[in-house]
Motif scaffolding. Structure first.
Motif, PDB file in Angstrom:
ATOM      1  N   ALA A  14      -3.806   9.113   1.638  1.00  0.00           N
ATOM      2  CA  ALA A  14      -4.006   8.965   2.867  1.00  0.00           C
ATOM      3  C   ALA A  14      -3.477   7.617   3.255  1.00  0.00           C
ATOM      4  N   ASP A  15      -2.412   7.659   4.162  1.00  0.00           N
ATOM      5  CA  ASP A  15      -1.871   6.149   4.542  1.00  0.00           C
ATOM      6  C   ASP A  15      -1.930   6.112   6.073  1.00  0.00           C
ATOM      7  N   SER A  16      -2.494   5.710   6.845  1.00  0.00           N
ATOM      8  CA  SER A  16      -3.711   4.630   6.443  1.00  0.00           C
ATOM      9  C   SER A  16      -4.966   5.282   6.967  1.00  0.00           C
ATOM     10  N   LYS A  55       0.910  -1.211   0.081  1.00  0.00           N
ATOM     11  CA  LYS A  55      -0.054   0.075  -0.076  1.00  0.00           C
ATOM     12  C   LYS A  55       0.771   1.185   0.013  1.00  0.00           C
ATOM     13  N   THR A  56       1.805   1.132   0.654  1.00  0.00           N
ATOM     14  CA  THR A  56       2.580   2.535   0.933  1.00  0.00           C
ATOM     15  C   THR A  56       3.448   2.819  -0.202  1.00  0.00           C
ATOM     16  N   VAL A  57       3.986   1.693  -0.874  1.00  0.00           N
ATOM     17  CA  VAL A  57       4.904   1.864  -2.087  1.00  0.00           C
ATOM     18  C   VAL A  57       3.819   2.445  -3.316  1.00  0.00           C
ATOM     19  N   GLY A  66      -0.595   7.781  11.416  1.00  0.00           N
ATOM     20  CA  GLY A  66      -0.516   6.685  12.104  1.00  0.00           C
ATOM     21  C   GLY A  66       0.358   5.692  11.542  1.00  0.00           C
ATOM     22  N   GLU A  67       1.228   6.045  10.662  1.00  0.00           N
ATOM     23  CA  GLU A  67       2.202   4.962  10.037  1.00  0.00           C
ATOM     24  C   GLU A  67       3.746   5.127  10.612  1.00  0.00           C
ATOM     25  N   ARG A  68       4.599   4.620   9.656  1.00  0.00           N
ATOM     26  CA  ARG A  68       6.104   4.552  10.413  1.00  0.00           C
ATOM     27  C   ARG A  68       6.857   6.029   9.876  1.00  0.00           C
ATOM     28  N   GLY A  69       7.501   6.053  11.154  1.00  0.00           N
ATOM     29  CA  GLY A  69       8.373   7.298  10.827  1.00  0.00           C
ATOM     30  C   GLY A  69       9.646   7.307   9.764  1.00  0.00           C
ATOM     31  N   ASN A  70      10.009   5.948   9.719  1.00  0.00           N
ATOM     32  CA  ASN A  70      11.206   5.811   8.653  1.00  0.00           C
ATOM     33  C   ASN A  70      10.585   5.791   7.256  1.00  0.00           C
ATOM     34  N   GLU A  71       9.224   5.686   7.006  1.00  0.00           N
ATOM     35  CA  GLU A  71       8.632   5.872   5.700  1.00  0.00           C
ATOM     36  C   GLU A  71       8.599   7.355   5.436  1.00  0.00           C
ATOM     37  N   MET A  72       8.190   8.111   6.447  1.00  0.00           N
ATOM     38  CA  MET A  72       8.106   9.524   6.258  1.00  0.00           C
ATOM     39  C   MET A  72       9.834   9.936   5.790  1.00  0.00           C
TER      40      MET A  72
HETATM   41 MG   LIG Z   1       2.281   0.897   4.756  1.00  0.00          MG
END
Ligand SMILES: [Mg+2]
Ligand SMILES: Nc1ncnc2c1ncn2[C@@H]1O[C@H](COP(=O)(O)OP(=O)(O)OP(=O)(O)O)[C@@H](O)[C@H]1O
Lengths: 596, 460
Positions: free
Chosen positions: A334-336, A244-246, A266-272
């Protein structure tokens, strides 16, 4: 504010992020409050029961004391709107994270009140109307160049009258740029670059239009099989790790929109960090500017306060509407949305409301609708006449990957395209793991635009792929029972082509330079190769040429790899492959000519 | 200012309820001392209102008297703090952070709140440096990255303890930078604790800190011990530039403790009785992994999650997978076949490896080799399935090569036992077994690497 006019109360209960306050002389639902003179936590009144205000706090309440003083600020949670929004990264209630870092360092601590927009920065305002013009709500009076975007300045709600002064110049967002003699009011209205809008109220529009243009995503499986229209609404559900994020990241990078609002909800810091890292290195193909310059990011990661997470998607959509009203095409990612729904559930639990399925409150569907219904292709209020749009693409993270849970089923009611991600495809590293049986798009009116403005053959290719994939689905089980070699040759061709299409077309490596973005031309040329292979082989097979000949074609391996080997600027190479394919098929034809 | 109460009304282990005096400004989350006949206990305010204060007692409420003057409850003004120090390296502690190795008490360099604060997303550095675990299925296919959170999903009776001990003993950053491992035992059996202690001592524990909450220790401690361990990790990583690897074993015990307390509080559960906020709560632990721009240190987490009934969709592994950056999944089938470590490649994934491996860090061919191994093994499984239906006589010659490859992949590449392999060794073994399927099949590997590394097999 005059000290004596302050409306204050005292905390009578603290339960996680929900507190209760007694003693406000004056209060409405939606009022912002400042909690505790020591901690200065921001909160919002969400209910009033027997004169007791129930408040959700946008920060950690650890360390907050019973009886602490709460001040009612008497304005709703609003977004600051104006030049400076682009290229920013905010938390869920529009506090700029870069500025927070300057104040509190690497970690975020509470009690900060920071303006979303820089008060000092000067912007060059260029008027597009003259003194004496009669203006009203929504009219554009001029613009500021913000990177490569014309940031239009619009007359706010409730103002209409004659411009008595307007001038070009460098202004900060609080300077007066224009004075309007307001009808029926004594005082002139002093227009500034800055305006505000409460996040829970949709910005009004003139008329809703039927979305009929495709939003080019650069991801083949979407652009061809499950398209989204500009102003459309899509859900991307899938269990963890299905991609989803990709998908969201690649749309943020490559989708054809004027403004991107990316909400890390509400997702990951490393993704940001990943996004922030890669954006400056990527440019918008339209104008060769860094992608960040068309982007607003909201990062309210999973470990940041849960109430701010609940607010984040409304904050995002409000900023999106502001740009829509300028006549821009805005894409909101919007994720997620499931994390947002969970925030809602958590707050509802603290309010001791009656839960429904999965513990979610009964108003889950209404709130989801409040959000998704703010998308659309819109005719804007005001002059000049203009059309803007918001496309929403929301990730859904169903517990256990089970699509029958409440957030997925309720979301399905409000979206018109559904990109179902499948863990089995993800396990097989078939990314994007879009399941072609469970996914759908109701935007089936885009063919005309494709044929006329982008590329011919869209409708026809879609039908052909759908046919091959669905036939494959039917044949797969038989093949497993008796072995694929024992099927009739035309059926073997179906299975073989379906695999080619999966490997060479549907799979798209989000990290390969040539593959991660596929221009509509590349997409169409690529698929036409596979379909040509299928159609011509089929006609030869029908004339009794054995199937194995078509498996042995040398050009097939190059076609299969073409998505990785051929860049969007070198599509001639696909034409070359097309020639080679024709040549090879012709050769087979000649060899068997006597037989035929 | 401390406030003293003697009017305890309700006890629901591990919670105490009492009515506060209206004008007492009791602090949410503050520490509570509870004096009983037997001695002093510690609690924390969970929620507070004019009607009722809810206190969670760390040692449990057994034997606390209601309606007696003996029970005295004191509200302190402070929230929970823990002392941290570099002296902790090489030492062993219980679930409350007190030494249990017979050594001297620790002189704290700093007192910190155990809840920590969220790292500002704009201050995070994207993780891109590797850790070598010495295990091929990690290093070769699912590389562990500094700043990553990569859980091990396991099942009852699978040899995860052995795997963990092996990782703790062999993990390296392959530079001269300081590297510390923190082992955080959450609700582990006394025997497992002993096993770990013995295993760790084989290699020496000078770069190790252990925090041990035993299964027989109070439930509430399970909710606290990972936070103490992470607070220590943050201090070492971001104040003293160390690379910290932290093992949380087992997060299933943590989640069950969370459920227990939530149910006693009477909260509305979401799935399987677990509270609706479990995602956020787990995230507040897992998100404490990471790197920070301009700082040399890092925090890498390996949480162990026991999947109840081997069910990966159970809320604990499910929510964990939604927060972590990939997962390593152990397979009962592999274990039964005698493969150690029994890591199942198809379900396992390290999401951060893509940007971190390759030339200058592991080896230029790493990414291609990993992707080829993966594809070949996947192919092998399909051929094996086909073979079981149509018989081995009817499958093609190429298919037979894949069967050979798959067998080697499982029994040689994966089944490394307790040996330790460097990145280079892992990759060389990979080339060796890829040799079985022949050059022509290696479509995922660049030609130049094939030229350089391909190992010709005589049978081809
Ligand atoms: Mg994701
Ligand atoms: N298009 C793609 N190309 C290559 N790899 C991909 C692609 N999509 C997904 N992946 C792989 O799958 C992993 C997981 O993808 P992603 O982070 O998007 O999952 P997700 O659905 O957002 O999961 P979660 O719900 O846990 O956030 C990625 O890290 C990457 O390794």
């Amino acid at each position: 504010m005059n000290e004596n006019l302050k409306i204050i109360g005292k905390i009578s209960s603290i339960n996680g992020s929900v507190i209760k306050v007694k003693g406000f002389s004056h209060q409405s639902v939606g009022d912002m409050v400042n909690i505790s003179e020591e901690l200065n936590i921001t909160g919002e009144i969400i209910k009033i029961i027997d004169n007791i205000a129930v408040i959700q706090c946008y920060e950690e309440t650890l360390g907050l004391k019973l009886n602490a003083i709460v001040t009612n600020l008497q304005y709703p949670l609003s977004m600051e709107l104006g030049p400076g929004l682009l290229n920013s990264i905010y938390d869920g209630i529009q506090r700029p994270l870069e500025t927070i870092a300057e104040i509190t360092g690497d970690f975020i601590s509470g009690g900060l009140k920071i303006n979303a927009l820089d008060r000092k920065k000067k912007w060059k305002f260029i008027p597009t109307v003259k003194k004496g013009t009669v203006v009203s709500r929504g009219d554009i009076i001029g613009y500021v160049q913000e990177f490569s975007l014309h940031h239009e300045i619009m007359v706010p709600k409730g103002v209409s009258g004659t411009i008595i002064e307007i001038s070009e110049g460098n202004f900060n967002i609080l300077d007066t740029i224009c004075s309007i003699k307001n009808k029926n009011k004594i005082k002139n209205y002093d227009q500034k670059l800055l305006s505000k809008w409460p996040i829970r109220i949709p910005r009004p529009y003139h008329k809703r239009l039927m979305p009929d243009r495709p939003l080019i995503t650069g991801t083949r499986v979407f652009d061809l099989l499950f398209p989204v229209a500009i102003g459309g609404v899509v859900a991307v559900p899938g269990g963890f790790g299905t991609g989803k994020t990709v998908v969201q990241h690649s749309l943020a990078k490559f989708a054809d929109a004027d403004v991107i609002v990316y909400i890390g909800c509400g997702e990951r810091g490393n993704e940001m960090a990943d996004l922030l890292n890669s954006f400056p290195k990527l440019v918008d193909p339209k104008n060769n500017r860094p992608l960040m310059e068309r982007t607003i990011m909201i990062a309210n990661t999973s470990n940041m306060p849960v109430s701010a997470r609940e607010a984040s998607i409304f904050s995002g959509i409000t900023m999106a509407e502001y740009f829509r009203d300028m006549g821009k095409d805005v894409l909101l990612l919007a994720d997620s949305t499931s994390r947002w729904a969970e925030a809602l559930r958590e707050l509802s639990g603290r309010l001791e409301e009656m839960p429904t399925e999965g513990g979610y409150p009964a108003y889950l569907a209404t709130r989801l609708a409040n959000f998704y219904e703010r998308a659309g292709l819109i005719e804007i209020v005001g002059s000049p006449k203009r059309i803007g749009s918001i496309t929403i693409i929301g990730a859904v993270s169903p517990g256990g990957g089970d699509f029958s849970e409440p957030v997925t089923t309720n979301t399905k009611r409000f979206v018109k395209a559904f990109w179902a991600l499948d863990p089995n495809l993800a396990y097989a590293r078939h990314y994007p793991s879009v399941n072609w049986n469970n996914s759908y798009s109701l935007y089936d009116n885009l063919a005309e635009f494709w044929e006329e403005n982008i590329h011919k053959g869209w409708e026809e290719y879609r039908k052909a792929i759908n046919y091959i994939l669905s036939r494959e689905g039917e044949l797969e089980n038989i093949a497993k029972l008796i072995g694929p070699e024992n099927l009739p040759p035309d059926q073997q061709l179906i299975l073989y082509t379906a695999n080619l299409i999966k490997e060479g077309f549907l799979i798209q490596n989000g990290f390969n330079d040539n593959d991660r973005y596929s221009s509509p031309q590349k997409t169409m040329k690529l698929i036409s190769l596979f379909l040509k292979y299928y159609n011509e082989s089929l006609s030869l097979i029908r004339q009794n040429v054995p199937f194995f000949r078509f498996k042995e074609l040398e050009v097939i391996n190059s076609i299969r790899r073409a998505r990785l080997d051929v860049s969007n600027d070198n599509l001639d190479e696909l034409d070359l492959l097309d020639l080679m394919l024709s040549r090879d098929l012709l050769q087979i034809h000649r060899q068997y000519a006597e037989l035929l | 200012m401390s406030l003293i109460y003697k009017n305890l009304t309700t006890v629901k282990d591990p919670l105490l309820y009492l009515k506060p005096i209206q004008h007492h400004n009791i602090k949410n989350g503050s520490i509570v001392r509870i004096k009983t006949e037997e001695g002093l206990r510690t609690g924390q305010v969970l929620s507070v209102s004019h009607e009722v204060v809810v206190i969670q007692v760390i040692e449990g409420t057994f034997g606390i008297g209601v309606g007696t003057d003996e029970t005295e409850i004191t509200f302190l003004d402070e929230t929970y703090l823990v002392g941290v120090s570099r002296e902790m390296i090489g030492r062993r502690f219980n679930g409350m952070g007190l030494p249990i190795d017979g050594g001297a008490p620790i002189l704290p360099e700093e007192m910190r709140r155990i809840e920590g604060e969220p790292i500002n997303p704009t201050r995070r550095a994207y993780p891109r440096d590797v850790i070598q675990t010495g295990i091929s299925l990690f290093d070769g296919l699912n590389t562990l990255i500094r700043g990553q959170k990569l859980p091990i999903f396991t099942g009852q009776g699978l040899p995860h303890n052995k795997l963990i001990a092996q990782i703790v003993n062999n993990a390296k950053v392959r530079t001269n930078e300081p590297f510390v491992t923190i082992f955080c035992g959450i609700g582990i059996l006394a025997e497992s604790a002993l096993y770990f202690q013995n295993k760790f001592e084989e290699r020496g524990t000078t770069r190790l800190i252990s925090f041990i909450n035993l299964a027989s220790d109070p439930t509430i401690e399970r909710l606290i011990v990972p936070k103490i361990a992470l607070t220590t990790a943050e201090f070492l990583a971001f104040k003293h530039d160390m690379h910290v690897l932290i093992i949380l074993s087992d997060m299933t015990s943590y989640a069950e403790a969370l459920r227990e307390v939530s149910n006693i509080k009477g909260e509305i559960p979401a799935r399987k009785g677990f509270p609706g906020y479990m995602y956020s709560d787990l995230a507040s632990i897992y998100e404490r992994a990471g790197r920070i721009r301009g700082k040399k240190g890092s925090i890498t987490q390996i949480p162990v999650v026991t999947m109840p009934n081997d069910d990966i969709s159970h809320p604990i592994p499910d929510l964990t997978g939604y927060i972590t950056e990939g997962q390593i999944v152990l397979s009962r089938e592999f274990h039964q076949k005698g493969i150690f470590p029994p890591i199942y490649p198809l379900a396992s994934l390290s999401r951060l490896m893509k940007d971190a491996i390759g030339e200058g860090s592991t080896r230029e061919d790493h990414s291609d080799v990993a992707s080829q191994l993966y594809a070949a093994y996947n192919n092998f499984l399909q051929i094996k399935e086909l073979e079981s239906i149509i018989g081995s006589d009817s499958i093609t010659l190429v298919d037979k090569k894949y069967l050979k490859f798959g067998e080697l992949f499982e029994n040689y590449f994966t089944n490394q036992g307790e040996t330790e392999r460097s990145f280079e060794e892992t990759l060389n073994i990979a080339w060796n077994i890829l040799g079985e399927i022949g050059k022509g099949e290696l479509v995922r590997i660049k030609k130049e690497y094939i030229k350089k590394y391909f190992v010709e097999k005589r049978s081809n």
